[in-house]
Structures are given as C-alpha cells and as structure tokens.
Design a protein around this motif. Structure first.
Motif, PDB file in Angstrom:
ATOM      1  N   SER A  58       1.052  -1.198   0.066  1.00 26.88           N
ATOM      2  CA  SER A  58       0.142  -0.133   0.033  1.00 26.88           C
ATOM      3  C   SER A  58       0.738   1.194   0.038  1.00 26.88           C
ATOM      4  O   SER A  58       0.409   2.481   0.096  1.00 26.88           O
ATOM      5  CB  SER A  58      -0.976   0.202   1.383  1.00 26.88           C
ATOM      6  N   GLN A  84      -6.898  -4.353  -1.898  1.00 29.90           N
ATOM      7  CA  GLN A  84      -7.525  -3.816  -0.898  1.00 29.90           C
ATOM      8  C   GLN A  84      -8.798  -2.944  -0.984  1.00 29.90           C
ATOM      9  O   GLN A  84      -8.758  -2.024  -1.933  1.00 29.90           O
ATOM     10  CB  GLN A  84      -6.740  -3.187   0.380  1.00 29.90           C
ATOM     11  N   CYS A 103      -5.380   2.297  -0.611  1.00 30.51           N
ATOM     12  CA  CYS A 103      -6.052   1.533  -1.348  1.00 30.51           C
ATOM     13  C   CYS A 103      -5.860   2.021  -2.825  1.00 30.51           C
ATOM     14  O   CYS A 103      -5.425   1.003  -3.602  1.00 30.51           O
ATOM     15  CB  CYS A 103      -7.672   1.915  -1.457  1.00 30.51           C
ATOM     16  N   TYR A 148     -12.252   1.804  -4.719  1.00 33.03           N
ATOM     17  CA  TYR A 148     -12.008   0.551  -5.294  1.00 33.03           C
ATOM     18  C   TYR A 148     -12.465   0.336  -6.843  1.00 33.03           C
ATOM     19  O   TYR A 148     -11.277  -0.117  -7.507  1.00 33.03           O
ATOM     20  CB  TYR A 148     -12.726  -0.611  -4.379  1.00 33.03           C
TER      21      TYR A 148
END
Length: 240
Positions: A58, A84, A103, A148
């Motif tokens: 990340s 994620q 993310c 996402y």
C-alpha cells in the motif's frame, strides 16, 4: 502456457483467491513465491512448502522492499493479485482520504511499479505472462465503493494498453475479472459469492490457454449486458 517449473511471483497469495491460485499452481508443478501482510498466514504458507514474503504493497517502500528481496531472480509469471478495499461512502460518513490513498496505491500503483521493475527479466524468458487481477467492477461501478471501483477500472485500462505495447507471441498480458468471491474482503456481504477455488481455477485456465482475459462467473453476463448497453450495465451495478 505449460505451468510446470514456471517461476511465479503471486502478490496477495496467502489468503482468498491468491491462496487458491498458489495451491493450484503448485499442483501443476510451478515454483510459487507468495506475498502477504499477515505473518500468521504467511507462516502457514511456509509450513506448506511455499516461499512467503511479507510485503505491504500500500506504499512505495513496501514495493521496493519486495523488489529488494526478489533481487536478480528469474521470473516467468507475475500475478498482481494483492488488493484492498476502502470504506468511501458519503451517505454513511466523511471518508478518510489517507485510507483512500492506501487503496489506490495497493490496487494500481503497486502493480504498475512491479511491472516496470520486472518486465525486462520477463522478456528474457522463453515464455512469460503477467496477470493483473481487476474486477467486474472495472466494467461498471457500484455506488458503495467508488475508490475501489476506480482503481480496478484504471488497472483494466493500463492492462489493455500494456498488452498493445508488449504482448504477443510467448508473452501474454492477462486481465482477470472476478465477480463477488467468498473471501475475507467480502465477509460482510450477503450477495451470492463464488467459491475462491473456482475463481482461481478459471483465472489459471485463461493462463494455460493463452487467453487475454479471464471473465469469471457472472462477469461474463455483465460483459454481455455492457456490450449491448453500457448505460444499462452502469444503472444495474450502481444499485449496489
């Protein structure tokens, strides 16, 4: 592609779809190195005979640390599976922008950085492949997880462009688009979920059969709807 004796780097390989892919690749004779963030799960993978590397993808430092560990090893298949989600719904509360950044890095920047670093050695192999795991949400987003969805749509676009640049005979650039799969990430959802082992099987089938995309499960239906009416596909998915 024949998978026996292929050297595979599989990110996010200690749980969920990644873990199932690791086991199925191993059963086909591949040499699999997995990454993950949970030391307990990584230890379990090591106990089962995998090379397992702790890597938090990340942020840039985590990607660089993984590349340092990899060193100058040869590589036949890179599977960018780690990803994620992030809670980013203004209907519920004000989202955390730092969590969104993590993310975005894990789902988009990390795969790009790994590909950039490892592409030269993939090109040296007689046969090689990259698999970028996106999502059916790369085709049409839902309302509840816009960050996402955006990262997966961006990785889909990147994968298509990368395929045009470097894909070809003996070098396959594959996009894998799973539906809702029964994993830790989807534990709170009530939707019908595909078993992770079946999702992994369909992704690896695309790899073995030199397909450019693995449209898994219900994603096949979504793609058909989108091909007829992108607006209808968006309207349907935004309900969720």
């Amino acid at each position: 592609m024949e998978l026996a004796e292929k050297i595979v780097l599989l990110t996010g390989g200690s749980a969920g779809i990644g873990r199932e892919m690791a086991w199925q690749l191993k059963a086909k004779g591949a040499v699999v190195v997995v990454t993950g963030r949970n030391e307990q799960r990584l230890a379990a993978m090591r106990k089962d005979g995998f090379v397992a590397v702790a890597a938090d993808l990340s942020h840039a430092a985590g990607v660089d640390a993984l590349l340092d560990v990899w060193g100058d090893r040869e590589l036949d298949i890179l599977i960018n599976n780690a990803g994620q989600g992030v809670d980013h719904d203004f209907r519920e509360h004000t989202p955390d922008p730092d969590a969104a950044d993590d993310c975005i890095y894990a789902n988009l920047n990390a795969p790009i950085r790994l590909i950039t670093a490892l592409l030269p050695r993939l090109h040296k192999r007689p046969e090689a492949a990259i698999i970028n795991v996106t999502s059916g949400l790369a085709i049409a987003p839902n309302a509840g997880s816009p960050v996402y969805c955006a990262t997966k749509a961006a990785l889909r676009s990147y994968t298509q462009a990368l395929r045009a640049q470097v894909g070809g005979v003996n070098f396959n650039i594959i996009e894998a688009l799973p539906p809702v799969v029964d994993t830790q990430m989807t534990a709170g959802r009530k939707n019908k979920k595909m078993p992770a082992d079946e999702c992994a099987r369909q992704i690896l089938s695309a790899l073995e059969n030199d397909k450019p995309e693995a449209n898994v499960g219900m994603v096949k239906v979504l793609k058909r709807i989108h091909s007829v009416s992108p607006a209808a596909a968006r309207k349907f998915m935004l309900r969720f």
